[in-house]
Scaffold this active site. Structure first.
Site, PDB file in Angstrom:
ATOM      1  N   CYS A  13     -15.783  51.353 -33.170  1.00  0.00           N
ATOM      2  CA  CYS A  13     -16.700  52.094 -33.853  1.00  0.00           C
ATOM      3  C   CYS A  13     -17.908  52.278 -31.842  1.00  0.00           C
ATOM      4  CB  CYS A  13     -17.526  53.680 -34.122  1.00  0.00           C
ATOM      5  SG  CYS A  13     -18.664  52.111 -35.360  1.00  0.00           S
TER       6      CYS A  13
ATOM      7  N   ASN B 174     -20.464  48.008 -28.828  1.00  0.00           N
ATOM      8  CA  ASN B 174     -21.866  48.006 -27.634  1.00  0.00           C
ATOM      9  C   ASN B 174     -22.604  46.684 -28.318  1.00  0.00           C
ATOM     10  OD1 ASN B 174     -20.650  50.700 -27.205  1.00  0.00           O
ATOM     11  ND2 ASN B 174     -22.198  51.595 -28.576  1.00  0.00           N
ATOM     12  N   ASP B 175     -22.837  46.848 -29.097  1.00  0.00           N
ATOM     13  CA  ASP B 175     -23.973  45.221 -30.298  1.00  0.00           C
ATOM     14  C   ASP B 175     -22.813  44.050 -29.624  1.00  0.00           C
ATOM     15  OD1 ASP B 175     -26.841  45.986 -30.453  1.00  0.00           O
ATOM     16  OD2 ASP B 175     -25.792  47.396 -31.989  1.00  0.00           O
TER      17      ASP B 175
ATOM     18  N   GLU C 272     -20.233  43.804 -35.590  1.00  0.00           N
ATOM     19  CA  GLU C 272     -21.144  44.029 -34.163  1.00  0.00           C
ATOM     20  C   GLU C 272     -22.256  42.844 -33.460  1.00  0.00           C
ATOM     21  OE1 GLU C 272     -23.867  47.295 -34.197  1.00  0.00           O
ATOM     22  OE2 GLU C 272     -24.400  47.524 -36.288  1.00  0.00           O
TER      23      GLU C 272
ATOM     24  N   ARG D  66     -28.055  45.708 -23.251  1.00  0.00           N
ATOM     25  CA  ARG D  66     -27.746  47.129 -23.510  1.00  0.00           C
ATOM     26  C   ARG D  66     -28.461  47.850 -22.232  1.00  0.00           C
ATOM     27  NH1 ARG D  66     -25.937  49.158 -29.623  1.00  0.00           N
ATOM     28  NH2 ARG D  66     -26.245  51.245 -28.353  1.00  0.00           N
TER      29      ARG D  66
ATOM     30  N   ARG E 106     -24.278  58.182 -37.050  1.00  0.00           N
ATOM     31  CA  ARG E 106     -25.427  57.005 -36.373  1.00  0.00           C
ATOM     32  C   ARG E 106     -26.991  58.095 -37.564  1.00  0.00           C
ATOM     33  NH1 ARG E 106     -23.345  56.585 -32.036  1.00  0.00           N
ATOM     34  NH2 ARG E 106     -22.989  54.577 -31.061  1.00  0.00           N
TER      35      ARG E 106
ATOM     36  N   HIS F 177     -28.769  55.098 -25.961  1.00  0.00           N
ATOM     37  CA  HIS F 177     -28.271  55.436 -27.031  1.00  0.00           C
ATOM     38  C   HIS F 177     -28.975  57.508 -26.587  1.00  0.00           C
ATOM     39  CE1 HIS F 177     -28.966  52.663 -29.849  1.00  0.00           C
ATOM     40  NE2 HIS F 177     -27.927  53.308 -30.878  1.00  0.00           N
TER      41      HIS F 177
ATOM     42  N   ARG G 162     -23.232  55.166 -41.352  1.00  0.00           N
ATOM     43  CA  ARG G 162     -23.679  54.191 -41.071  1.00  0.00           C
ATOM     44  C   ARG G 162     -25.242  54.175 -41.376  1.00  0.00           C
ATOM     45  NH1 ARG G 162     -24.049  51.766 -35.195  1.00  0.00           N
ATOM     46  NH2 ARG G 162     -26.212  53.582 -35.157  1.00  0.00           N
TER      47      ARG G 162
END
Ligand code: PEP
Ligand code: MG
Length: 544
Positions: free
Chosen positions: A502, A454-455, A431, A465, A296, A188, A332
């Protein structure tokens, strides 16, 4: 000149002085003194300075984040004046004839250990507070600058690693670049650096921290992931040239503002932006995003020292919805856990946090937290075009549970005569491989999917990650990931849902054509990538 290499996560060049990020701890050595009274006076002066500073911070916080959040600084003031705390410090100075700095540090350690050993989670959390105020006193004793070492001028921050909460609390105006010894490009901190348009190099290895020092001139090349400490004239000239070319290219991209996201053969796609909070709206508007594809919301929690209230959340969501003036805003729900830890949630330490108690799992097990957020979201919905999406979904059962809680919230709001929009779209993040594989079952239950690559990458390839050692194994274009996205797109459309992406892959313009051919309806990227993706879309001809 020293050359250090890592991984560039935001392509831009920064030239400036280094500031080594010092975390809460200030190393204090045990040193003897002869004049006990003078030392006690030194302590009293530093204490008075600390109280004054905390008073100022309280006033600032009161204006910016409201009374509930500002209260922590009142508690900090009370801690500084606490009798037991002060007696311990004076006692150590008098009996051991040591510096006030040392006496404060020892007292801080003792008190923090005492708090940490308490049963109650609230009291345990006070350990961090006592360390915080003690460090402030020590800084005032030694006249070291503010935490983080960010001074008056803009600086290049060098750190071992930065937690998301540390990154967000830095004064962005003063950060030229980030360099971290650890971290990975999907962390992040890296995402935040991209959102903030700040060149960043991560994963340099910890030797970097021995090679940099406060005030040294450095150049960060976020394109190549290189840091030049004490650069020679030739390097400075070459990098300045690169910086100028960069600026020219960015100006050209700005010419794309106001243009449509349409391919040469007439296919439209939405290009939205990802944000962490209302503070990013400026970048969204500047880059002409068509909406917000991912807010987020957990950053509201990360920035706070206690659960943000319904009112605080309502204000943040309302502000974003109003600023976007009717354009889609997808918020989200809370995605805490894994690398986004918040002390006041009192979550247990886990061996595998990425596979642990996180995101929707926390919300479903602690509905009292979830409901506060849903109430704030629903109440804010009348100020714009809201979509709500839920992270880390793996099953139909989770969606059923979510929908039941949503219905409860709606009923409560109706009973209280509180308004909300009846056209809020509800979606889920794809995800986990599980969600993608059963996307045919999930699609009829929702209005939209948003693929969190990403996930999805982390869980599909079994690659943490956060682990920089695995970067070489992390093939973000892996066929397995692309097939899962394609499958989700097909299933979404077959069941009348739309689908966006996203995760960071949405900004990878080498995949734009593939994504559009799969039928992806929306790409949501860091604000600074919106125009780059628009440029890519406008140059494609899907009929070929
Ligand atoms: C993702 O996983 O791709 C995503 C967008 O969510 P986050 O990066 O916040 O986990
Ligand atoms: Mg995610």
């Amino acid at each position: 000149m020293i050359k250090i290499t890592g991984k560039g996560v935001y392509g831009a060049i920064a030239i400036g002085k280094i500031s080594v990020f010092n975390r809460n701890e200030v190393p204090v050595k045990r040193a003897h003194i002869t004049d006990v009274d003078a030392e006690k006076e030194r302590f009293e002066r530093a204490k008075a300075d600390t109280l004054r500073e905390l008073g100022e911070i309280y006033e600032k916080a009161l204006k910016e984040v409201g009374e509930a959040n500002a209260q922590i600084f009142e508690i900090h003031q009370m801690m500084v004046e606490d009798d037991d705390y002060n007696e311990s410090i004076i006692n150590i100075i008098e009996t051991q004839k040591v510096t006030a700095d040392y006496a404060v540090a020892v007292t801080a350690d003792n008190f923090a250990a005492m708090f940490a050993a308490m049963e109650d989670a609230y009291m345990q959390a006070r350990a961090a507070d006592v360390k915080d105020i003690s460090n402030r006193i020590i800084k005032n004793l030694t006249s070291v600058g503010e935490q983080g070492g960010v001074s008056e001028n803009q600086v290049i921050i060098c750190a071992d690693d930065l937690a998301p909460s540390e990154t967000v609390s830095l004064d962005k105006e003063k950060v030229l670049a980030f360099v971290t010894a650890y971290g990975s490009s999907n962390s992040h901190t890296a995402i935040l650096a991209r959102t903030m348009n700040i060149p960043a190099v991560i994963g340099t290895g910890e030797k970097m921290l021995e090679q940099v020092s406060d005030g040294a001139l450095a150049i960060v090349d976020g394109y190549t992931g290189t840091i030049y400490v004490d650069p020679d004239e030739e390097t400075i000239a070459a990098m300045k040239k690169k910086q100028d070319e960069d600026a020219a290219r960015k100006r050209l991209l700005l010419e794309l503002k106001g243009k449509e996201n349409v391919t040469l053969d007439g296919r439209h796609v939405n290009i939205f932006a990802n944000i962490g909070g209302p503070q990013d709206i400026g970048a969204v508007l500047l880059n002409d995003a068509g909406g917000i594809g991912l807010f987020r919301s957990e950053f509201l929690y990360l920035e706070n020292s206690d659960f943000p209230t319904e009112e605080e959340q309502f204000r943040a969501y309302k502000k974003v919805l109003e600023s976007m003036a009717g354009k889609k805003v997808i918020i989200r729900t809370l995605d805490i856990g894994a690398d986004k830890q918040v002390d006041y949630f009192g979550l247990d330490k886990e061996d595998n946090p990425a596979l642990g108690f996180r995101a929707i799992r926390i919300c479903l097990k602690r509905p009292e937290i979830f409901k506060v957020q849903l109430r704030a979201l629903f109440r804010a919905s009348i100020y714009g075009n809201l979509g709500i999406m839920f992270p880390m979904i793996t099953s139909e059962k989770e969606i059923e549970q979510i929908m039941a809680i949503v219905e409860e919230v709606k009923t409560e709001l109706r009973e209280q005569g509180l308004q909300f929009s009846d056209s809020i779209e509800l979606g889920i993040m794809i995800e986990t491989p599980a969600a993608a594989v059963i996307s045919d079952r999930l699609a009829p239950m929702v209005d939209f999917f948003s693929v969190g690559t990403n996930d999805l990458t982390q869980y599909t390839l079994a690659i943490d990650r956060q682990n920089p050692k695995l970067e070489d194994f992390c093939d973000t274009h892996h066929e397995a990931i692309l097939r899962l996205i394609e499958l989700s797109a097909k299933n979404a459309h077959e069941h009348g849902a739309w689908i966006g992406i996203c995760g960071e892959l949405a900004a990878d313009t080498t995949l734009t054509e593939k994504f559009l051919k799969m039928g992806i309806d929306e790409l949501s990227v860091s604000p600074s990538f919106v125009l780059k993706v628009r440029d890519a879309v406008r140059s494609l001809d899907l009929s070929k």
